[in-house]
Design a protein around this motif. Sequence first.
Motif, PDB file in Angstrom:
ATOM      1  N   GLY A 114       7.534   2.408  -8.632  1.00 28.93           N
ATOM      2  CA  GLY A 114       7.470   3.701  -9.300  1.00 28.93           C
ATOM      3  C   GLY A 114       6.064   4.225  -9.525  1.00 28.93           C
ATOM      4  N   TYR A 115       5.052   3.493  -9.086  1.00 22.51           N
ATOM      5  CA  TYR A 115       3.681   3.945  -9.288  1.00 22.51           C
ATOM      6  C   TYR A 115       2.778   3.313  -8.235  1.00 22.51           C
ATOM      7  CZ  TYR A 115       3.209  -0.617 -11.598  1.00 22.51           C
ATOM      8  OH  TYR A 115       3.223  -1.959 -11.881  1.00 22.51           O
ATOM      9  N   ALA A 116       1.623   3.952  -8.037  1.00 20.16           N
ATOM     10  CA  ALA A 116       0.648   3.425  -7.083  1.00 20.16           C
ATOM     11  C   ALA A 116      -0.169   2.318  -7.732  1.00 20.16           C
ATOM     12  CB  ALA A 116      -0.266   4.547  -6.607  1.00 20.16           C
ATOM     13  N   GLY A 117      -0.763   1.478  -6.899  1.00 19.28           N
ATOM     14  CA  GLY A 117      -1.637   0.430  -7.405  1.00 19.28           C
ATOM     15  C   GLY A 117      -0.911  -0.743  -8.026  1.00 19.28           C
ATOM     16  N   ASP A 118       0.335  -1.015  -7.603  1.00 21.76           N
ATOM     17  CA  ASP A 118       1.071  -2.128  -8.204  1.00 21.76           C
ATOM     18  C   ASP A 118       0.504  -3.470  -7.739  1.00 21.76           C
ATOM     19  OD1 ASP A 118       2.366  -3.043  -5.775  1.00 21.76           O
ATOM     20  OD2 ASP A 118       3.745  -1.364  -5.944  1.00 21.76           O
ATOM     21  N   TYR A 119       1.016  -4.542  -8.322  1.00 22.91           N
ATOM     22  CA  TYR A 119       0.414  -5.855  -8.096  1.00 22.91           C
ATOM     23  C   TYR A 119       0.470  -6.288  -6.634  1.00 22.91           C
ATOM     24  CZ  TYR A 119       5.009  -8.121  -7.744  1.00 22.91           C
ATOM     25  OH  TYR A 119       6.263  -8.503  -7.337  1.00 22.91           O
ATOM     26  N   GLU A 120       1.522  -5.907  -5.906  1.00 25.16           N
ATOM     27  CA  GLU A 120       1.611  -6.315  -4.511  1.00 25.16           C
ATOM     28  C   GLU A 120       0.625  -5.534  -3.651  1.00 25.16           C
ATOM     29  OE1 GLU A 120       2.667  -8.290  -1.024  1.00 25.16           O
ATOM     30  OE2 GLU A 120       2.739  -8.801  -3.150  1.00 25.16           O
ATOM     31  N   MET A 121       0.348  -4.288  -4.012  1.00 27.06           N
ATOM     32  CA  MET A 121      -0.691  -3.540  -3.305  1.00 27.06           C
ATOM     33  C   MET A 121      -2.050  -4.208  -3.505  1.00 27.06           C
ATOM     34  SD  MET A 121       0.649   0.296  -4.182  1.00 27.06           S
ATOM     35  CE  MET A 121      -0.902   1.068  -3.794  1.00 27.06           C
ATOM     36  N   ARG A 147       3.922   0.603   1.629  1.00 27.66           N
ATOM     37  CA  ARG A 147       4.176   0.330   0.210  1.00 27.66           C
ATOM     38  C   ARG A 147       3.484   1.362  -0.677  1.00 27.66           C
ATOM     39  NH1 ARG A 147       6.178  -4.087  -2.700  1.00 27.66           N
ATOM     40  NH2 ARG A 147       5.673  -3.964  -4.913  1.00 27.66           N
ATOM     41  N   THR A 148       2.277   1.739  -0.284  1.00 27.92           N
ATOM     42  CA  THR A 148       1.547   2.723  -1.079  1.00 27.92           C
ATOM     43  C   THR A 148       2.286   4.050  -1.117  1.00 27.92           C
ATOM     44  OG1 THR A 148      -0.525   1.660  -0.422  1.00 27.92           O
ATOM     45  CG2 THR A 148      -0.681   3.841  -1.392  1.00 27.92           C
TER      46      THR A 148
END
Length: 473
Positions: free
Chosen positions: A227-234, A220-221
């Motif tokens: 469209g960006y790193a550090g999203d809520y699922e990460m 996922r990362t």
Amino acid sequence: MEATEVKTNGVSFRAAAGDARQGALLRLSRHQAVFEVYGESRVLRVSEALGEFQITFAQRAVYSGRAVTRTVLDAGTSAIYEVTLNEKDWLDFLFAGDSFRNGAVKHQFEEFLAEWQKVYHILPEFKVVMADMQSFLHDLRLWVDQVELELKARYPGDLAQARHEVEEKMGAQVVPAFNAMHERMEALSATIPPELRGAHESFAQRQLHPLMMCAPFGRRTFLKPLGYAGDYEMVNMILRDPFEGDSMYARLVNLWFLRQWPAEAHRNRIKYLKTCLKRECLRGARRGQPVRILNLGCGPAYEVQQFLESEAVSDHAEFTLLDFNQETLDYATSLLTVAKQRAGRRTPIKFEKKSVHQLLKEGGRRQNPGAGIYDLIYCAGLFDYLSDRTCQHLMNIFHQQLAPGGLLVATNVDDRKPFRHMMEFLLDWHLIYRTPAGGATLVPESASADEVQVFNDDTEVNIFIEVRKPEHA
């Protein structure tokens, strides 16, 4: 197989189920090939035999026969396969009498050779480390797969519990063993000249992605589906059980990712933010006043969830949570609604979709409607992706919005621990790193030195910037 047009440097084949497919050739050697297939409706299995397998190079078939899938990387919108090839199925096109008649194939091969020779720009020591990491993971996967098969045979009625116990014991040994190789990679990567980093990143991904992208967090990362790193699922992955994946091996790789410094630092950041929330709400409770809290880039707001569920003083809080992504806001709304109901809280929480750009635009107005209304403002993680200028502009706006006696908190990351190159090379995850001294340059222009604290946490990866506005400002 019916004749179908295949792009230059491509593959075509018939899967075990009988369906014809095509893919883009990524890497080729005498004994194996790597290719990517887009829009996969069914991902091929490991050890699946592929019939009528044909490799086309420079619009000419160079291989025709059979291939067997060796590794599979399911990337969501596409799948990347490594297959083994049979020596006898190669076509000796380079030595055929008409191969070079018009010079086209010769030219294409020269381009291929020139591209391949870029590998010689890779530092020899880096190749050795990559080979060690690749060999370790390859052999680990074979061994763990055997262990998993044995567990399935021995504990058919209690497989989940038995597997989890074994995974925990394995993880305690696998993580430090792979850490030693990873730290060698980090040390070497720091010496790579900037003009060669791209080649080394590509090399690292080619060597390790087929063995590491089976981990849900790593995949996922790298893919960044929002469209960006550090999203809520990460963030969810960082905070929940690290043993996730489709196999024991995948779960061990996932564990390794989530035992690295960035994940450890994020968990520590959540604890710090929860402590801030409790401290500021206790201050407000002593004054008999509600504590108005603003959070920019709220993500899943786990610190708020934990605060609501564990601290009765959270009833004194009034939250305004901002994020630019609607899916994230929807998730946070659901999460915190459940937390409030479970804990019996009456805490008001307002969710608002707002970007940094919008906040900067509003803050540039002569009369800012939000001036002086918040007792706590915090922005955790967003500065990792923003320039110094943008960060300081935001800090100036936040300081203006802060009530007398209020606290402004921002966080950033410091790269003094070994993790930066792994993030960049393997996960295509780039951050703006700052030391405490660098963080100190971001403080609001109107804040005096005695109002400011900038410090590292226990992990030494987080830096925290705290600005306390004077009571009589």
